[in-house]
Design a protein around this motif. Structure first.
Motif, mmCIF file in Angstrom:
data_model
loop_
_atom_site.group_PDB
_atom_site.id
_atom_site.type_symbol
_atom_site.label_atom_id
_atom_site.label_comp_id
_atom_site.label_asym_id
_atom_site.label_seq_id
_atom_site.Cartn_x
_atom_site.Cartn_y
_atom_site.Cartn_z
ATOM 1 N N LYS A 83 0.943 -1.252 0.240
ATOM 2 C CA LYS A 83 -0.021 0.303 -0.396
ATOM 3 C C LYS A 83 0.903 1.231 0.350
ATOM 4 O O LYS A 83 0.067 2.123 -0.462
ATOM 5 N N TRP A 94 -2.390 -0.098 -5.045
ATOM 6 C CA TRP A 94 -3.118 -0.308 -4.237
ATOM 7 C C TRP A 94 -4.922 -0.681 -4.998
ATOM 8 O O TRP A 94 -5.721 0.143 -4.808
ATOM 9 N N GLN A 154 -6.988 -5.160 -3.859
ATOM 10 C CA GLN A 154 -7.636 -4.778 -2.879
ATOM 11 C C GLN A 154 -8.717 -5.970 -2.461
ATOM 12 O O GLN A 154 -9.186 -7.131 -1.405
ATOM 13 N N GLY A 177 -3.364 -2.933 5.835
ATOM 14 C CA GLY A 177 -2.408 -2.120 4.927
ATOM 15 C C GLY A 177 -2.882 -0.235 5.928
ATOM 16 O O GLY A 177 -1.541 0.113 5.293
#
Length: 390
Positions: A305, A310, A315, A327
């Motif tokens: 992250k 990201w 995710q 994260g």
């Protein structure tokens, strides 16, 4: 094929004595010798200041029982309290403890050699001089780690395992890619994250001083390596297109699933005659593996992250893995703890050594004083026993 001496050391035939990965990409030179990024140069200075010698900093005279090298509870073994465990005699259990530790430390050894090669590749391929400077210090760090894990296996355990096929696959993917940032991403983020999870779990659970020293001092170095990867990749990934970022995220996703699903060490159980399917199931459901996976992603997810990978697909993968909330963890805090624990261990060792030195000096002084008194008494007796002489 490997030499007879090498074959004798390994629990399994390691095959050829080497492994060649076709190198692609360019060797990059820069003629810009002006000052680089301040934070990276500060890390380079720290890398120089923190160099150490595995021969002298590690107390190799500490004894290690090869059949209980880590001193951890048998409950950590995946086969513990199963019908297989109850059928084992004490000799089988001793061999299991030894071989399981040997498998773990063998993968540490092979991973550190991979890190050494990757760091050298970064020196060659990264375009910025400040990054070349730091990665040169990391290459030396990884050489030292390879040296000490090899010595621990050969001198203290007497057995090793070949590189795990899945670790080899991850190293292969990392080294084959022609893009200069991929050794950073594969090594500094994924493989270093894997190593730190395993190192930290054993460092905090072992009751044996020698492996605790080795793991704590290696983790002190690795804290700098992760910081280096984060700095360099964060700067570079800000410049990439969404398509380029997605390519790197795919690499991270594949690597994370590979590390979660396949690095289990069931080969140690199949060596005992347990069928491969049952060995895999026992390893998969062991509490030790569950703890390892939790620690594994505590290092990797916040780093991914932080460097700017990201995207939505990444995710979703972390939701599937059950680690998305990591994260928001503080990677800086974890790295600081790794450095502090190594420094505390040094302080404790030096305090014990200083106390022992002072006790030795005091004993010598006391022995010398006693000898002087004894001599004085003998002289006095001699003088008193010869009245009128002189």
């Amino acid at each position: 094929m490997a030499s007879a001496r090498t074959r004798k050391f390994y629990a399994h035939e390691p095959g050829s004595p080497g492994w060649q990965v076709p190198a692609t990409g360019a060797a990059r030179f820069t003629w810009d010798y002006a000052d680089g990024r301040e934070r990276l140069l500060a890390l380079y200075q720290k890398g120089k200041d923190k160099q150490w010698d595995a021969v002298t900093r590690i107390d190799w005279d500490l004894p290690v029982d090869p059949y209980d090298p880590l001193g951890v509870s048998d409950e950590h073994l995946p086969v513990h309290d199963t019908p297989y465990w109850h059928r084992m005699n004490e000799r089988n259990k001793r061999e299991l403890r030894r071989n399981y530790a040997a498998w773990q430390f063998s993968q540490f050894l092979h991973g550190e050699q991979g890190a050494m090669v990757c760091a050298a590749r970064i020196v060659e391929s990264v375009p910025d001089l400040d990054a070349k400077f730091y990665s040169a210090t990391q290459t030396m760090d990884e050489a030292r780690h390879t040296e000490l894990f090899s010595r621990f296996l050969r001198e203290k355990l007497g057995v090793g395992y070949p590189v795990d096929d899945n670790l080899r696959s991850l190293l292969d993917d990392t080294l084959r890619d022609s893009r200069w940032d991929m050794p950073y991403l594969g090594m500094q983020v994924l493989i270093e994250g894997l190593a730190l999870a395993a190192f930290g779990m054993l460092r905090d659970s072992t009751s044996k001083p020698l492996p605790k020293q080795i793991l704590a001092y290696v983790m002190q170095d690795e804290a700098r390596h992760v910081a280096f990867g984060r700095m360099a990749l964060r700067d570079y990934y800000r410049q990439l297109s969404q398509a380029e970022l997605r390519e790197r995220e795919e690499f991270v996703i594949e690597g994370c699933y590979l590390m979660r699903d396949r690095l289990r060490g069931e080969i140690v159980l199949t060596d005992l005659g347990i069928p491969a399917k049952e060995a895999a199931e026992l390893s998969e459901h062991s509490d030790n593996l569950k703890l390892f996976r939790k620690l594994l992603f505590s290092r990797i997810v916040p780093c991914v992250k932080d460097i700017g990978l990201w995207g939505e697909r990444l995710q979703r993968a972390y939701v599937d893995l059950g680690v998305l909330e990591l994260g928001d963890s503080s990677l800086d805090r974890l790295m600081a703890q790794d450095e502090e624990l190594a420094e505390q261990l040094d302080a404790q060792r030096f305090a014990r050594e200083e106390a022992a030195r002072r006790a030795e000096v005091a004993a010598v002084i006391e022995a010398g004083g006693a000898a002087e008194n004894e001599t004085a008494e003998e002289v006095e007796k001699a003088d008193g026993g010869s009245p009128g002489e002189g």
